[in-house]
Design a protein around this motif. Structure first.
Motif, PDB file in Angstrom:
ATOM      1  N   ALA A 362       0.879  -1.182  -0.128  1.00  0.00           N
ATOM      2  CA  ALA A 362       0.200   0.033  -0.074  1.00  0.00           C
ATOM      3  C   ALA A 362       1.014   1.337  -0.145  1.00  0.00           C
ATOM      4  O   ALA A 362       0.614   2.240  -0.625  1.00  0.00           O
ATOM      5  CB  ALA A 362      -0.978   0.171   1.165  1.00  0.00           C
ATOM      6  N   CYS A 363       2.126   1.146   0.683  1.00  0.00           N
ATOM      7  CA  CYS A 363       2.997   2.367   0.689  1.00  0.00           C
ATOM      8  C   CYS A 363       3.465   2.406  -0.617  1.00  0.00           C
ATOM      9  O   CYS A 363       3.533   3.807  -1.226  1.00  0.00           O
ATOM     10  CB  CYS A 363       4.074   2.330   1.559  1.00  0.00           C
ATOM     11  SG  CYS A 363       3.572   1.899   3.523  1.00  0.00           S
ATOM     12  N   ASP A 364       4.044   1.448  -1.287  1.00  0.00           N
ATOM     13  CA  ASP A 364       4.389   1.446  -2.725  1.00  0.00           C
ATOM     14  C   ASP A 364       3.319   2.167  -3.450  1.00  0.00           C
ATOM     15  O   ASP A 364       3.615   3.085  -4.543  1.00  0.00           O
ATOM     16  CB  ASP A 364       4.785   0.260  -3.130  1.00  0.00           C
ATOM     17  CG  ASP A 364       6.065  -0.235  -2.754  1.00  0.00           C
ATOM     18  OD1 ASP A 364       6.961   0.567  -2.232  1.00  0.00           O
ATOM     19  OD2 ASP A 364       6.424  -1.475  -2.676  1.00  0.00           O
ATOM     20  N   ALA A 365       2.127   1.560  -3.459  1.00  0.00           N
ATOM     21  CA  ALA A 365       1.053   2.357  -4.417  1.00  0.00           C
ATOM     22  C   ALA A 365       0.529   3.680  -4.109  1.00  0.00           C
ATOM     23  O   ALA A 365       0.479   4.424  -4.899  1.00  0.00           O
ATOM     24  CB  ALA A 365      -0.149   1.253  -4.208  1.00  0.00           C
ATOM     25  N   LEU A 366       0.703   3.875  -2.841  1.00  0.00           N
ATOM     26  CA  LEU A 366       0.496   5.458  -2.460  1.00  0.00           C
ATOM     27  C   LEU A 366       1.753   6.212  -3.005  1.00  0.00           C
ATOM     28  O   LEU A 366       1.329   7.322  -3.456  1.00  0.00           O
ATOM     29  CB  LEU A 366       0.498   5.721  -1.000  1.00  0.00           C
ATOM     30  CG  LEU A 366       0.075   7.055  -0.349  1.00  0.00           C
ATOM     31  CD1 LEU A 366      -1.217   7.524  -1.088  1.00  0.00           C
ATOM     32  CD2 LEU A 366       0.009   6.854   1.025  1.00  0.00           C
TER      33      LEU A 366
END
Length: 390
Positions: A362-366
Motif C-alpha cells: 500500500a505504501c508503494d502504491a501510494l
C-alpha cells in the motif's frame, strides 16, 4: 590573477570530487541490506525492551537502536547525493520525490498509529499507563506536528512529542529538515539559500543542527573521488569499519561523552542525545561506505544472486521503522503470555512483521499515486491562487 585562482579551484575540485557515476549493482544491493538491517536493529531494540518483553532477547542485540538511526542519517545523505546527480536534477523532480517518499508511509503510519492505540487503550488501558508505552497522552498537537515534520522543532517548545505511541517518529523531523535544507542549497540561489538554510536550522533547534553534519557526511562521501588502493587494503578497511560499527556499543564506554555537557533534546521524552557516540558510529560507517563501494565495484556474486530477496527486504525498511512500535504496543497489550516468555516474543515478532509486510504494498502504491498526481494538483492550486489574487 582572478582567472588563475578560479582555475586552481576547478582543478582542486576535479581532484577531490569524481564525475557522477552509477552505483555498482553489488554495492546498491549492499546498501539495501544495510538499510533493512538498521530498521531491524531498531525493531529488535524495542522488542527487547520492557514492558514489551523482558529477558527473552539476548541483551547485546537490543543495543543498536541509536546507532541504527545514525546509519540512516549518513545513508540518507549518500542516497540523496546520488539521486540529485542523476534522476532529481531539477527542483520539481526533487520535491516530488521527497514528498512521495515521506508521505507514502506517513499517511498510512499516522492513522494506523491512532487506530492501534485506540484499540489498545480500549482493550488494556492499564498497559498504556506505562510511560515508556505512551509517554504523553495522545493529542492533536502530536499528530499535526508530526504530519508537518515539526515535532522535533525546538522553537515550538513541545518538550518531546510524538503521534501517540509512535516514538520512532522523532527521526523524521530530522530527515525532513535535511531534505529541505539540501533542496534549498542545491536548487536556490546562494544569496537566498544560505540565509534560508540558517533560518530552518534556527527554527529546528540545536539537536537537528548538531546532527546535520552526519547527513552532510553521507552526501559528500558519494561525490568524493576514491583513491586507488590494493584490494587487500580495501578488504581490511571494509571489515575493520564494519566491526567498529558492530562493537560500537562496547567501544562507547571508552569514549568521552560530550552529551553529558551539551543538552541536545530529542525524542518524545526530550532525552539528551549523545552526540559523541553518533559521530563515532557515523565516521566508522563512512569508512565502510567508501571501502564497500571500492571493493564491490567489480561485483559480488553472492549479493547479486540474492538481489531479489534483498531488494524486497529493502522495500520494507521504511514501513518497518514507522509501523512497528504501535503494533508492538497493541500486541503486547493483548498478549496472554508473560514478558519473559519465548511464546510472547514469537507472537509479537510474527504479528508485527506480518502487519508490516501486509501494508508495504500500500505504501508503494501510494508513493506512485503521489508522484503521478502531485504535479497536476500543484498546477491546479497555483491556478486557483492566481484567480483569487485578481
Amino acid at each position: 590573477m582572478g582567472i588563475t585562482i578560479q582555475a586552481g579551484r576547478v582543478r582542486f575540485k576535479e581532484r577531490l570530487f569524481a564525475a557522477p557515476t552509477p552505483l555498482p549493482d553489488a554495492f546498491s544491493i549492499h546498501l539495501d541490506l544495510i538499510r533493512f538491517s538498521a530498521a531491524l536493529a531498531v525493531f529488535v531494540a524495542h522488542l527487547s525492551s520492557f514492558p514489551i518483553t523482558r529477558g527473552s532477547v539476548w541483551p547485546a542485540l537490543g543495543q543498536y537502536g541509536d546507532a541504527a538511526v545514525t546509519l540512516f542519517f549518513v545513508l540518507s545523505g549518500y542516497v540523496i547525493s546520488y539521486t540529485t546527480s542523476f534522476r532529481e536534477r531539477e527542483a520539481k523532480s526533487y520535491v516530488i520525490s521527497r514528498i512521495s517518499r515521506l508521505y507514502s508511509v506517513v499517511l498510512i503510519a499516522l492513522p494506523l498509529t491512532f487506530l492501534l492505540d485506540s484499540l489498545g487503550l480500549a482493550l488494556n488501558p492499564s498497559f498504556y499507563q506505562n510511560q515508556k508505552i505512551l509517554w504523553k497522552p495522545e493529542s492533536l498537537a502530536g499528530y499535526l506536528s508530526s504530519l508537518f515534520f515539526v515535532n522535533e522543532y525546538q522553537v515550538f517548545a513541545f518538550g518531546g512529542i510524538s503521534p501517540g505511541t509512535n516514538g520512532p517518529y522523532w527521526s523524521l523531523s530530522f530527515e525532513a529538515s535535511y531534505y529541505l535544507i539540501a533542496g534549498i542549497l542545491l536548487f536556490c540561489r546562494k544569496r537566498f539559500a544560505i540565509p534560508a538554510s540558517l533560518i530552518v536550522l534556527a527554527l529546528a533547534g540545536r539537536t537537528i543542527a548538531a546532527l546535520l553534519p552526519l547527513w552532510a557526511l553521507g552526501f559528500t562521501l558519494q561525490r568524493l573521488r576514491i583513491p586507488p588502493l590494493r584490494p587487500g587494503l580495501w578488504q581490511l578497511a571494509f571489515w575493520a569499519s564494519a566491526l567498529l560499527v558492530v562493537f560500537s556499543p562496547r567501544i562507547d564506554a571508552f569514549i568521552p561523552h560530550l552529551g553529558e555537557r551539551l543538552f541536545l533534546p530529542w525524542g518524545r521524552g526530550a532525552f539528551n542525545r549523545d552526540i559523541t557516540s553518533d559521530y563515532f558510529v557515523a565516521l566508522s560507517f563512512a569508512a565502510h561506505l567508501v571501502s564497500a563501494r571500492a571493493l564491490l565495484a567489480g561485483g559480488c556474486r553472492p549479493l547479486v544472486r540474492l538481489e531479489t530477496p534483498i531488494r524486497w527486504l529493502g522495500s520494507l525498511t521504511f514501513p518497518l521503522y514507522l509501523f512497528h512500535y504501535p503494533a508492538l504496543c497493541l500486541f503486547a497489550a493483548i498478549c496472554p503470555w508473560s514478558e519473559s516468555s519465548l511464546a510472547r516474543l514469537a507472537f509479537l515478532a510474527a504479528l508485527s512483521g506480518a502487519l508490516v509486510i501486509a501494508l508495504a504494498p500500500a505504501c508503494d502504491a501510494l508513493k506512485n499515486a503521489i508522484r503521478m498526481h502531485l504535479p497536476s494538483a500543484s498546477l491546479r492550486i497555483r491556478s486557483y491562487l492566481a484567480r483569487a489574487a485578481r
